[in-house]
Motif scaffolding. Structure first.
Motif, PDB file in Angstrom:
ATOM      1  N   THR A   1       0.834  -1.207   0.000  1.00 16.29           N
ATOM      2  CA  THR A   1       0.000   0.000   0.000  1.00 16.29           C
ATOM      3  C   THR A   1       0.863   1.249   0.000  1.00 16.29           C
ATOM      4  O   THR A   1       0.599   2.223  -0.714  1.00 16.29           O
ATOM      5  CB  THR A   1      -0.947  -0.007   1.215  1.00 16.29           C
ATOM      6  N   TYR A   2       1.916   1.229   0.808  1.00 15.34           N
ATOM      7  CA  TYR A   2       2.834   2.368   0.897  1.00 15.34           C
ATOM      8  C   TYR A   2       3.547   2.587  -0.439  1.00 15.34           C
ATOM      9  O   TYR A   2       3.718   3.723  -0.890  1.00 15.34           O
ATOM     10  CB  TYR A   2       3.847   2.128   2.016  1.00 15.34           C
TER      11      TYR A   2
ATOM     12  N   GLN B   1       1.177   4.228  -2.803  1.00 20.04           N
ATOM     13  CA  GLN B   1       1.030   5.647  -2.464  1.00 20.04           C
ATOM     14  C   GLN B   1       2.243   6.436  -2.943  1.00 20.04           C
ATOM     15  O   GLN B   1       2.111   7.546  -3.453  1.00 20.04           O
ATOM     16  CB  GLN B   1       0.839   5.833  -0.959  1.00 20.04           C
TER      17      GLN B   1
ATOM     18  N   ARG C   1       1.837   7.115  -6.567  1.00 22.49           N
ATOM     19  CA  ARG C   1       0.852   8.179  -6.812  1.00 22.49           C
ATOM     20  C   ARG C   1       1.441   9.548  -6.458  1.00 22.49           C
ATOM     21  O   ARG C   1       1.262  10.518  -7.198  1.00 22.49           O
ATOM     22  CB  ARG C   1      -0.418   7.931  -6.003  1.00 22.49           C
ATOM     23  N   ASP C   2       2.169   9.619  -5.343  1.00 27.78           N
ATOM     24  CA  ASP C   2       2.784  10.883  -4.940  1.00 27.78           C
ATOM     25  C   ASP C   2       3.805  11.347  -5.971  1.00 27.78           C
ATOM     26  O   ASP C   2       3.864  12.529  -6.317  1.00 27.78           O
ATOM     27  CB  ASP C   2       3.472  10.749  -3.578  1.00 27.78           C
TER      28      ASP C   2
END
Length: 100
Positions: free
Chosen positions: A67-68, A71, A74-75
């Motif tokens: 999940t990290y 993210q 996406r960041d």
């Protein structure tokens, strides 16, 4: 830890040129280092006691890591879009006037 060490001119890794195998190895080394550091911060018997014998913790850490990583992607996509749109300065430039 590794990012800070490399950032302090002690070496370098370019994530853009990493192979999947190299990235996996790098992630494993970072994870093992962090795990050792955290394990030393408490009593190992106590930590093992609250983790139990099941795989729940191991699986939860894997889910968190996936999940990290998602993210992070996406960041980074948002970051690059902001650079391209001129909302963030690059070397020798200033942010555009339309920046919030």
């Amino acid at each position: 830890f590794y990012v800070r060490q490399l950032h302090d001119w002690k070496g370098g890794i370019d994530p853009e040129t990493m192979t999947p195998r190299g990235a996996t190895l790098y992630a494993r080394i970072c994870g093992e280092t962090l795990a050792r550091g955290h394990a030393r911060s408490g009593d190992r018997v106590e930590v093992a006691g609250y983790l139990g014998r099941g795989r729940a913790f191991e699986e939860a850490v894997c889910v968190f890591a996936d999940t990290y990583a998602d993210q992070n992607e996406r960041d980074f996509t948002s970051f690059r879009a902001a650079l391209t749109a001129g909302r963030l300065p690059t070397r020798g430039s200033a942010p555009s006037k339309e920046s919030p």
